[in-house]
Scaffold this active site. Sequence first.
Site, short mmCIF file in Angstrom:
data_model
loop_
_atom_site.label_atom_id
_atom_site.label_comp_id
_atom_site.label_asym_id
_atom_site.label_seq_id
_atom_site.Cartn_x
_atom_site.Cartn_y
_atom_site.Cartn_z
N VAL A 1 -1.40 -7.46 -4.50
CA VAL A 1 -1.24 -8.65 -3.29
C VAL A 1 -2.45 -9.21 -3.40
O VAL A 1 -3.39 -8.85 -2.99
CB VAL A 1 -0.67 -7.95 -2.19
CG1 VAL A 1 -0.32 -9.01 -1.08
CG2 VAL A 1 0.42 -7.12 -2.66
N ASP B 1 -5.85 2.51 8.03
CA ASP B 1 -7.47 1.91 8.12
C ASP B 1 -7.57 0.57 8.41
O ASP B 1 -8.61 0.13 8.67
CB ASP B 1 -7.89 2.32 6.78
CG ASP B 1 -8.33 3.89 6.83
OD1 ASP B 1 -8.05 4.66 7.40
OD2 ASP B 1 -8.93 4.24 5.73
N GLY C 1 -0.67 4.35 0.18
CA GLY C 1 -1.19 5.35 0.49
C GLY C 1 -0.73 6.24 1.77
O GLY C 1 0.53 6.20 1.65
N PHE C 2 -1.61 6.83 2.64
CA PHE C 2 -0.84 7.71 3.53
C PHE C 2 0.02 6.91 4.53
O PHE C 2 1.25 7.40 4.67
CB PHE C 2 -1.99 8.32 4.45
CG PHE C 2 -2.63 9.53 3.76
CD1 PHE C 2 -2.04 10.61 3.63
CD2 PHE C 2 -3.72 9.09 3.30
CE1 PHE C 2 -2.78 11.87 2.88
CE2 PHE C 2 -4.68 10.33 2.50
CZ PHE C 2 -3.97 11.67 2.65
N GLY C 3 -0.37 5.76 5.01
CA GLY C 3 0.38 4.90 5.87
C GLY C 3 1.76 4.27 5.08
O GLY C 3 2.96 4.53 5.58
N GLY D 1 0.80 -1.14 0.13
CA GLY D 1 0.07 0.06 -0.01
C GLY D 1 0.80 1.29 0.05
O GLY D 1 1.82 1.31 0.93
N ALA E 1 -6.26 9.86 7.97
CA ALA E 1 -4.84 10.06 7.50
C ALA E 1 -3.89 10.29 8.91
O ALA E 1 -2.99 9.58 8.71
CB ALA E 1 -4.95 11.19 6.47
N GLU F 1 -19.10 17.12 3.04
CA GLU F 1 -18.35 17.96 2.17
C GLU F 1 -18.75 17.78 0.63
O GLU F 1 -19.13 18.72 -0.04
CB GLU F 1 -16.89 17.32 2.04
CG GLU F 1 -16.30 17.87 3.39
CD GLU F 1 -14.75 17.52 3.58
OE1 GLU F 1 -13.98 18.30 4.47
OE2 GLU F 1 -14.31 16.94 2.95
C1 LIG Z 1 -13.42 10.45 0.38
C2 LIG Z 1 -12.70 10.16 1.35
C3 LIG Z 1 -12.43 11.46 2.13
C4 LIG Z 1 -11.66 11.43 3.21
N1 LIG Z 1 -11.24 12.76 3.96
C5 LIG Z 1 -10.58 12.64 4.94
C6 LIG Z 1 -10.24 13.77 5.71
O1 LIG Z 1 -10.74 14.86 5.45
N2 LIG Z 1 -9.11 13.85 6.54
C7 LIG Z 1 -8.83 12.47 6.96
O2 LIG Z 1 -7.86 12.68 7.87
N3 LIG Z 1 -8.92 11.42 6.58
C8 LIG Z 1 -9.85 11.36 5.55
N4 LIG Z 1 -10.16 10.30 4.69
C9 LIG Z 1 -9.67 9.02 5.34
C10 LIG Z 1 -8.02 8.87 4.74
O3 LIG Z 1 -7.91 9.01 3.30
C11 LIG Z 1 -7.80 7.43 5.10
O4 LIG Z 1 -7.89 7.24 6.58
C12 LIG Z 1 -6.42 7.12 4.90
O5 LIG Z 1 -6.29 7.10 3.35
C13 LIG Z 1 -5.70 5.85 5.35
O6 LIG Z 1 -4.41 5.68 4.82
P1 LIG Z 1 -3.96 4.05 4.55
O7 LIG Z 1 -2.64 4.25 4.29
O8 LIG Z 1 -4.33 3.09 5.84
O9 LIG Z 1 -4.89 3.51 3.24
P2 LIG Z 1 -4.82 4.44 1.91
O10 LIG Z 1 -4.62 5.58 1.79
O11 LIG Z 1 -6.18 4.27 1.32
O12 LIG Z 1 -3.92 3.31 1.06
C14 LIG Z 1 -4.11 2.10 0.68
C15 LIG Z 1 -3.27 1.67 -0.31
O13 LIG Z 1 -3.21 0.35 -0.65
C16 LIG Z 1 -3.15 0.02 -1.72
N5 LIG Z 1 -3.88 -1.55 -1.84
C17 LIG Z 1 -4.71 -2.04 -1.04
N6 LIG Z 1 -4.97 -3.39 -1.11
C18 LIG Z 1 -3.83 -3.61 -2.08
C19 LIG Z 1 -3.65 -4.98 -2.64
N7 LIG Z 1 -4.05 -6.07 -2.19
N8 LIG Z 1 -2.59 -4.98 -3.48
C20 LIG Z 1 -2.08 -3.80 -3.89
N9 LIG Z 1 -2.15 -2.62 -3.23
C21 LIG Z 1 -3.18 -2.58 -2.61
C22 LIG Z 1 -4.25 0.86 -2.39
O14 LIG Z 1 -4.22 1.07 -3.97
C23 LIG Z 1 -4.00 2.27 -1.74
O15 LIG Z 1 -3.16 3.04 -2.51
C24 LIG Z 1 -10.86 10.27 3.58
C25 LIG Z 1 -11.49 9.02 2.98
C26 LIG Z 1 -12.15 9.27 1.66
C27 LIG Z 1 -12.58 7.69 0.97
#
Ligand SMILES: Cc1cc2nc3c(=O)[nH]c(=O)nc-3n(C[C@H](O)[C@H](O)[C@H](O)COP(=O)(O)OP(=O)(O)OC[C@H]3O[C@@H](n4cnc5c(N)ncnc54)[C@H](O)[C@@H]3O)c2cc1C
Length: 411
Positions: free
Chosen positions: A77, A298, A11-13, A9, A313, A168
Amino acid sequence: MSPTVAIVGAGFGGLRAARALKRASVDVVLLDRHNYHLFQPLLYQVATAGLEPEQIAKPVRGILRGQRNLDFRMVEVTGADLAAKRLLTEAGPVRYDFLILALGGETNYFGLDSVAQHGFGLKEVSEAVAIRNHVLRAFEGAMLGSDPERRRALLTFVVVGGGPTGVEMAGALSELIRLVLVKDYPRLNIKDVRVLLLEATDRLLAAMPERLREAAANKLWHKHVEVRFGATVEDYDGERVRLKGGEVIPAHTLIWAAGAKASALGARLGLTTGRQGRIVVEPTLQVPGHPEIYVVGDAAYLEAGGQPLPMMAPVAIQMAETAARNIVRTVRGRPPQPFHYRDPGSLATIGRNAAVAEIRGIVFTGFPAWVVWLVVHIIQLIGFRNKLIVLLNWAWDYFFYERGARLITRE
Ligand SMILES: Cc1cc2nc3c(=O)[nH]c(=O)nc-3n(C[C@H](O)[C@H](O)[C@H](O)COP(=O)(O)OP(=O)(O)OC[C@H]3O[C@@H](n4cnc5c(N)ncnc54)[C@H](O)[C@@H]3O)c2cc1C
């Protein structure tokens, strides 16, 4: 040989974990099904024609260019052999010594298959663009037909879920229509347009203090969003929303912002999951029985003060820093340390000049909260180019009541 840290992943994490390991004596393999990092908090702006997708996403290879100990692979994955410390991907296995699962979440339709089929989620770039196309196409369709009932259904937009995303989305959609589209469609009768925000409980923004909840609801009414409390969606066939109790709302568009759950991969790996399918972790963010596996963001289930940490995030970013630090400590023969969340506060915007904010116990609303929201989001966007373009875009739209991205593109 340096140990290998696989991160699933970007994403943010995942991204923060990769960066935090930049100077560590480890080899990092970062895997994601997409080649970009997505700033999800601004997805609703893509859905409402305020921003283009590339302004809120950036290629991972570009972000991490120059990090010598990192290898990025764009793969899905699909599973893991935890005993052999191997991830299974569509492009073959990936071996690891340490694993950070930063899988993120997905939309939770709570088993409402009809809503999943006919409504729109808001989690991926493709979904945001699909909403934009659908909304704009509904206006074009409304200009063509002569049946007034059909026209009203085409111009009724239902947003479900009174959390930050729903608030929003509803506010931005109403502004797109009332500030911009009215100019594009001079023959449009604005009385035919409805934007509804349906919330099953009796409050919006449940995690915020009462004053902010009320301010948000008032502001939405002011922006012509019909906020309905105690409204539970039971079915949607693409044309009619049926609520618990039997009420039917004819609506050509339903946007589902009512729930999130962890990525399904966590459960498929055979790890213990808690609420919302999140993987249960120890205070050090390690998986019980698998000290080499960390889960962040998440996808991780960890309680603080009796409540699960929110799917936001800042939680993902801070967890990623702790997981990376704990891996470095383990490599150096030191014990891992527990995670402590520092809550930076919460913000939600309701549109032009309107937002609600709680920062370090101080609550404020209106223009000051909106300015704070703008600054925080510009700072957090990745890449100077994105920051600059988004700032210019917002300034232009603010002064000229515009939304430049209102194109209907092929899906
Ligand atoms: C519409 C929306 C608005 C939001 N607004 C806010 C806000 O205003 N403030 C705030 O703090 N939070 C907000 N959030 C929540 C925030 O975006 C999440 O909490 C944050 O993105 C979590 O980070 P993460 O690294 O856990 O996962 P993510 O950022 O979701 O990253 C997960 C990554 O893992 C990858 N992945 C997943 N499964 C697989 C796999 N099997 N194989 C390969 N890659 C994979 C995905 O492609 C993705 O890139 C919002 C979320 C959404 C959907």
